[in-house]
Design a protein around this motif. Sequence first.
Motif, PDB file in Angstrom:
ATOM      1  N   GLU A 164      26.170  52.784  36.842  1.00 32.86           N
ATOM      2  CA  GLU A 164      25.983  51.914  38.010  1.00 32.86           C
ATOM      3  C   GLU A 164      27.115  52.115  39.008  1.00 32.86           C
ATOM      4  OE1 GLU A 164      23.961  48.139  35.594  1.00 32.86           O
ATOM      5  OE2 GLU A 164      26.118  48.185  36.033  1.00 32.86           O
ATOM      6  N   ILE A 188      24.996  45.633  44.963  1.00 32.87           N
ATOM      7  CA  ILE A 188      24.613  45.375  43.580  1.00 32.87           C
ATOM      8  C   ILE A 188      23.738  46.536  43.113  1.00 32.87           C
ATOM      9  CG2 ILE A 188      23.336  43.855  42.019  1.00 32.87           C
ATOM     10  CD1 ILE A 188      24.021  41.548  43.935  1.00 32.87           C
ATOM     11  N   SER A 190      22.099  47.621  39.454  1.00 38.97           N
ATOM     12  CA  SER A 190      21.943  47.097  38.095  1.00 38.97           C
ATOM     13  C   SER A 190      20.919  47.920  37.324  1.00 38.97           C
ATOM     14  CB  SER A 190      21.476  45.637  38.137  1.00 38.97           C
ATOM     15  OG  SER A 190      22.325  44.855  38.942  1.00 38.97           O
ATOM     16  N   ASN A 194      21.056  44.536  32.746  1.00 38.09           N
ATOM     17  CA  ASN A 194      21.967  44.034  33.781  1.00 38.09           C
ATOM     18  C   ASN A 194      21.204  43.503  34.994  1.00 38.09           C
ATOM     19  OD1 ASN A 194      24.165  44.697  32.227  1.00 38.09           O
ATOM     20  ND2 ASN A 194      24.595  46.620  33.295  1.00 38.09           N
ATOM     21  N   ASP A 197      20.855  39.777  35.641  1.00 33.28           N
ATOM     22  CA  ASP A 197      21.966  39.018  36.221  1.00 33.28           C
ATOM     23  C   ASP A 197      21.857  39.166  37.733  1.00 33.28           C
ATOM     24  OD1 ASP A 197      24.307  37.998  37.211  1.00 33.28           O
ATOM     25  OD2 ASP A 197      25.636  39.321  36.068  1.00 33.28           O
ATOM     26  N   HIS A 200      25.031  40.747  39.424  1.00 31.36           N
ATOM     27  CA  HIS A 200      25.757  41.691  38.576  1.00 31.36           C
ATOM     28  C   HIS A 200      26.639  42.614  39.418  1.00 31.36           C
ATOM     29  CE1 HIS A 200      26.544  44.510  35.346  1.00 31.36           C
ATOM     30  NE2 HIS A 200      26.115  45.492  36.115  1.00 31.36           N
ATOM     31  N   GLU A 201      27.839  42.877  38.923  1.00 32.32           N
ATOM     32  CA  GLU A 201      28.732  43.827  39.575  1.00 32.32           C
ATOM     33  C   GLU A 201      28.613  45.180  38.878  1.00 32.32           C
ATOM     34  OE1 GLU A 201      32.713  42.418  39.834  1.00 32.32           O
ATOM     35  OE2 GLU A 201      32.156  40.561  40.857  1.00 32.32           O
ATOM     36  N   ASP A 203      29.003  48.436  36.916  1.00 29.90           N
ATOM     37  CA  ASP A 203      30.017  48.783  35.920  1.00 29.90           C
ATOM     38  C   ASP A 203      29.698  50.140  35.317  1.00 29.90           C
ATOM     39  OD1 ASP A 203      27.957  48.348  34.058  1.00 29.90           O
ATOM     40  OD2 ASP A 203      28.631  46.315  33.578  1.00 29.90           O
ATOM     41  N   TYR A 324      14.188  36.940  36.113  1.00 30.28           N
ATOM     42  CA  TYR A 324      15.306  37.488  35.353  1.00 30.28           C
ATOM     43  C   TYR A 324      15.153  37.114  33.882  1.00 30.28           C
ATOM     44  CZ  TYR A 324      16.717  37.384  40.202  1.00 30.28           C
ATOM     45  OH  TYR A 324      16.729  37.522  41.563  1.00 30.28           O
TER      46      TYR A 324
END
Length: 358
Positions: A164, A188, A190, A194, A197, A200-201, A203, A324
């Motif tokens: 991501e 964002i 995802s 993920n 969320d 979500h950031e 990662d 979600y």
Amino acid sequence: MYEARIETVMQNLARRGLSQMLVCDPRSIQYLTGAYVEPGERFLGLVLGEGRTPTLVYNEMFAVPADLACAVRTFNDTEDPLVPAADLCDPARPLGCDKNLAARFLIPLMERGAASGFVLASDVVDDARAHKSAEERDLMRTASRTNDAAMARFKELVREGVTEAEVAGQLEVVYRELGAQGHSFSPIVSFGANAADPHHEPDGTRLAPGDAVLFDVGCRQGEYCADMTRTFFFGEPTQKQREVYETVRRANEAAQRVVAPGVRFCDIDRAAREVIEEAGYGPYFTHRLGHQIGLDVHEPGDVSSVHEAPVEVGMCFSIEPGIYLPGEFGVRIEDLVIVTEDGCEALNAYPHELEVLG
């Protein structure tokens, strides 16, 4: 243009029973004067008063256009910025203040007796900014067209094993190549679970076959913000993924169909939420339907179940239903719309149909 905007704010102030205001929000100051300054910890304020010339008080280290639609008073780092600010206020009258006036400045102004009272009055500027002019609508259209074009390129960055964060790190280059100033907010990106969320950031999660791929992205162009979300699938989606996707798509389109002058924000939210609830996913739509947008990506006035005000011509906001499912996946589809005389105009043309990548 700026004079007309200031006059609208003064009229709004008068309806609140006020005749002066201190505006400290940088984007509101830009909206009213053409000058954009990020002051950090330093004071920045535009003083408006009935019968008085609007005056911007700012630190002389910052550069502002020479042809501002207001007077200026400057100070340096060794001077007290509240001296000119207080001098410009009428101590015999209450002062409208905006939400960005920090306590470290507000309390000293109160102690100096700069006004007879202090009233939170952000709404007088927020209301003016909520009604986009023809020029602003064109700027919003341009930013959204760039976002559409960028989305078509973002999906090409998706490949098995990519993270991501790796994808997110490449997005600004695409925006700038397309003529944008950069991101309007942190993107964002995802993958898989993920995507369940909503904020979500990105990662180090690596993309795997069967994953949902959610992009919630926006650019800033001509100082105005774009914001759009699309959800793809990497490889053939399951029946459940298809069902959830189609439910969200129908919710988005149902909400857009009811937008028209006089319709309440809460009724637009309800139109989308009913589709999701009828499909059995009501508990998994966990946020409001949308937010207003313009010079800031999130502007006051949300599209939610508790906002009972009617929408009006020129208002611009997002419609972004989502489902979600924790530990599984999430789907969100977001467009921006502008309220027109007889409905709304969708600013995003990127298709809603389910799209499989890879």
